[in-house]
Design a protein around this motif. Structure first.
Motif, PDB file in Angstrom:
ATOM      1  N   TYR A  62       0.860  -1.181   0.000  1.00  0.00           N
ATOM      2  CA  TYR A  62       0.000   0.000   0.000  1.00  0.00           C
ATOM      3  C   TYR A  62       0.900   1.236   0.000  1.00  0.00           C
ATOM      4  CZ  TYR A  62      -4.421  -2.388   0.693  1.00  0.00           C
ATOM      5  OH  TYR A  62      -5.546  -3.143   0.505  1.00  0.00           O
ATOM      6  N   ASN A 110      -8.727   1.023  -1.383  1.00  0.00           N
ATOM      7  CA  ASN A 110      -9.388   0.895  -0.090  1.00  0.00           C
ATOM      8  C   ASN A 110     -10.568   1.877  -0.032  1.00  0.00           C
ATOM      9  OD1 ASN A 110     -10.128   1.148   2.705  1.00  0.00           O
ATOM     10  ND2 ASN A 110      -8.182   0.191   3.230  1.00  0.00           N
ATOM     11  N   ASN A 113     -11.081   3.737   3.524  1.00  0.00           N
ATOM     12  CA  ASN A 113     -10.229   4.897   3.780  1.00  0.00           C
ATOM     13  C   ASN A 113     -10.521   6.048   2.832  1.00  0.00           C
ATOM     14  OD1 ASN A 113      -8.981   3.583   5.865  1.00  0.00           O
ATOM     15  ND2 ASN A 113      -7.186   2.972   4.690  1.00  0.00           N
ATOM     16  N   THR A 120      -8.561   5.786   9.939  1.00  0.00           N
ATOM     17  CA  THR A 120      -7.920   4.842   9.025  1.00  0.00           C
ATOM     18  C   THR A 120      -7.439   3.592   9.743  1.00  0.00           C
ATOM     19  OG1 THR A 120      -5.809   6.001   9.321  1.00  0.00           O
ATOM     20  CG2 THR A 120      -7.212   6.687   7.470  1.00  0.00           C
ATOM     21  N   ASN A 125     -11.984  -3.343   6.674  1.00  0.00           N
ATOM     22  CA  ASN A 125     -11.851  -2.497   5.499  1.00  0.00           C
ATOM     23  C   ASN A 125     -12.424  -3.196   4.269  1.00  0.00           C
ATOM     24  OD1 ASN A 125      -9.789  -0.057   6.164  1.00  0.00           O
ATOM     25  ND2 ASN A 125      -9.282  -1.858   7.369  1.00  0.00           N
ATOM     26  N   ILE A 127     -12.101  -3.472   0.227  1.00  0.00           N
ATOM     27  CA  ILE A 127     -11.101  -3.244  -0.811  1.00  0.00           C
ATOM     28  C   ILE A 127     -11.687  -3.633  -2.161  1.00  0.00           C
ATOM     29  CG2 ILE A 127      -8.714  -3.614  -1.491  1.00  0.00           C
ATOM     30  CD1 ILE A 127      -8.967  -2.657   1.377  1.00  0.00           C
ATOM     31  N   GLU A 173     -10.974  -6.991   4.620  1.00  0.00           N
ATOM     32  CA  GLU A 173      -9.664  -7.147   5.233  1.00  0.00           C
ATOM     33  C   GLU A 173      -9.686  -6.548   6.639  1.00  0.00           C
ATOM     34  OE1 GLU A 173      -5.414  -5.168   4.262  1.00  0.00           O
ATOM     35  OE2 GLU A 173      -6.386  -6.217   2.583  1.00  0.00           O
ATOM     36  N   GLN A 176      -5.589  -2.892   9.540  1.00  0.00           N
ATOM     37  CA  GLN A 176      -4.381  -2.843   8.740  1.00  0.00           C
ATOM     38  C   GLN A 176      -3.140  -2.461   9.529  1.00  0.00           C
ATOM     39  OE1 GLN A 176      -5.711  -0.153   5.651  1.00  0.00           O
ATOM     40  NE2 GLN A 176      -6.362  -1.842   4.360  1.00  0.00           N
TER      41      GLN A 176
END
Length: 389
Positions: A62, A110, A113, A120, A125, A127, A173, A176
């Motif tokens: 990322y 993402n 975000n 964040t 999350n 994606i 996900e 992070q």
């Protein structure tokens, strides 16, 4: 499919520009992931009998909290077949398997975000992925041994089958910033018509659903608590000296009456008692207890304490939570937060900098049981005063 992938790339470019203004501390990271699940190659046979195992391995990175990319490989086994109308000589449905491998490269976006920049570091999350790859299939002997007509399965008589792979996927996900994570990914792959050996004059579709285990490393951070850069001084414009005014004789001051101070008689019926006044204030960062108005009132209380007791000193100590970052980074960020609090007391409230001591505990000391509360600055002081009782 091509229009969809183009839209994904354009959205990622716009997100990269927007993410440059993100206020979070997590900036970039890399990860390794293994995945396993099932795949389905669609055809006219019953789909519940076409499920086969599949597995993937990938490396991703990322670049910002919104945009990333990965390279990986997906492989194992695919399955297709004919219903009983086509496979009448065999008195029932007929199925056959073959092996495949697909190296690919994907662009990751993402969505969580992108649309919610205030947090964040959430637990889950969403994606969006889009990418391209090259599929290679082999070991198609089961279909060749069925002795069907080459007109029905024209691709079965080819030794190797190379095919393009256009893919789009949706992925869930977990958090992070954690070193390990779990993912769920569902993907749709568009391949050449030759993939399942049948000829239908349109692309074959392969669908996969996989669970993954991730290991994240190489995390990068940026601090939003650093002191602001002082503005550059304005250029000095030289001016010609003005003529000095003619000095006028100052009038002599009239003599003031002399007042002789009278000694204060001690109050024999009262006793002097020394008492302590303690100061304890805490500033929290990026948690629900943080309040700009509350922090302003907090700083006013510290300034009033220093004004009330001219000889008292205060200690400004920075802390960081263990759940984020490394010990070296946490110690530096805690020092920066404490230094920022001192500068605010000196610049905005006129406090004496020599009476303010600054230090950093980093994440070696956790004053609070809740992890996020330890991202804080604690200001303490103590003064003595005398009263007569």
């Amino acid at each position: 499919m091509n229009k969809f992938l183009t839209a994904v790339v354009l959205s990622a470019c716009m997100a990269a520009t927007a993410s440059a203004q993100d206020d979070g501390t997590l900036k970039s990271w890399s990860y390794l992931e293994v995945q396993g699940g099932i795949q389905l190659t669609s055809t006219d046979a019953p789909m519940n009998k076409l499920l086969t195992p599949t597995a993937s391995f990938s490396f991703g990175h990322y670049f910002t909290p919104v945009v990333g990319a990965r390279i990986g490989v997906n492989a194992w086994q695919a399955k297709s077949g004919f219903d009983d109308k086509v496979a009448a000589p065999f008195q029932g449905d007929v199925y056959y398997k073959w092996k495949y491998i697909t190296p690919s490269i994907d662009l990751m976006l993402n969505l969580s975000n992108m649309f919610c920049k205030t947090n964040t570091d959430r637990f889950l999350n969403v994606i969006l992925l889009g990418g391209v790859g090259l599929n290679y299939a082999w070991d198609n002997d089961e279909l060749k041994n069925l002795n069907l007509s080459p007109l029905q399965t024209p691709m079965a008589w080819e030794d190797n089958r190379l095919s393009h792979n256009l893919r789009a996927a949706l992925r869930l996900e977990t958090k992070q910033s954690a070193p390990f994570g779990v993912s769920l990914e569902v993907a749709a792959n568009s391949l050449d018509d030759r993939f399942n050996s049948k000829y239908s004059d349109k692309d074959d579709w392969q669908f996969t659903a996989q669970l993954g285990l991730m290991w994240r490393f190489g995390k990068g951070y940026k601090s939003c608590d650093c002191p602001k850069k002082a503005p550059e001084p304005a250029p000095v414009v030289e001016r010609k000296p003005e003529p000095k005014p003619v000095a006028q004789p100052e009038p002599k001051p009239e003599p003031k009456p002399v007042v002789t101070p009278q000694p204060v008689k001690p109050q024999t019926n009262k006793m002097a008692v020394v008492k302590n006044d303690k100061l304890h204030e805490a500033i929290f960062y990026k948690i629900r207890e943080s309040d700009p108005e509350g922090n302003k009132a907090l700083m006013q209380r510290v300034a009033q304490f220093m004004k009330k007791y001219p000889d008292a000193k205060v200690q400004v100590v920075g802390y960081a939570d263990k759940g984020t970052g490394t010990s070296a980074l946490n110690k530096r960020y805690a020092q920066q937060r404490a230094q920022k609090a001192k500068q605010e007391l000196v610049n905005d409230y006129g406090c004496d900098a020599k009476r303010i001591e600054v230090s950093s505990k980093g994440d070696t000391v956790q004053p609070y049981a809740e992890n996020d509360k330890n991202r804080c600055v604690i200001i303490e002081g103590e003064a003595q005063y005398t009263v007569y009782e």
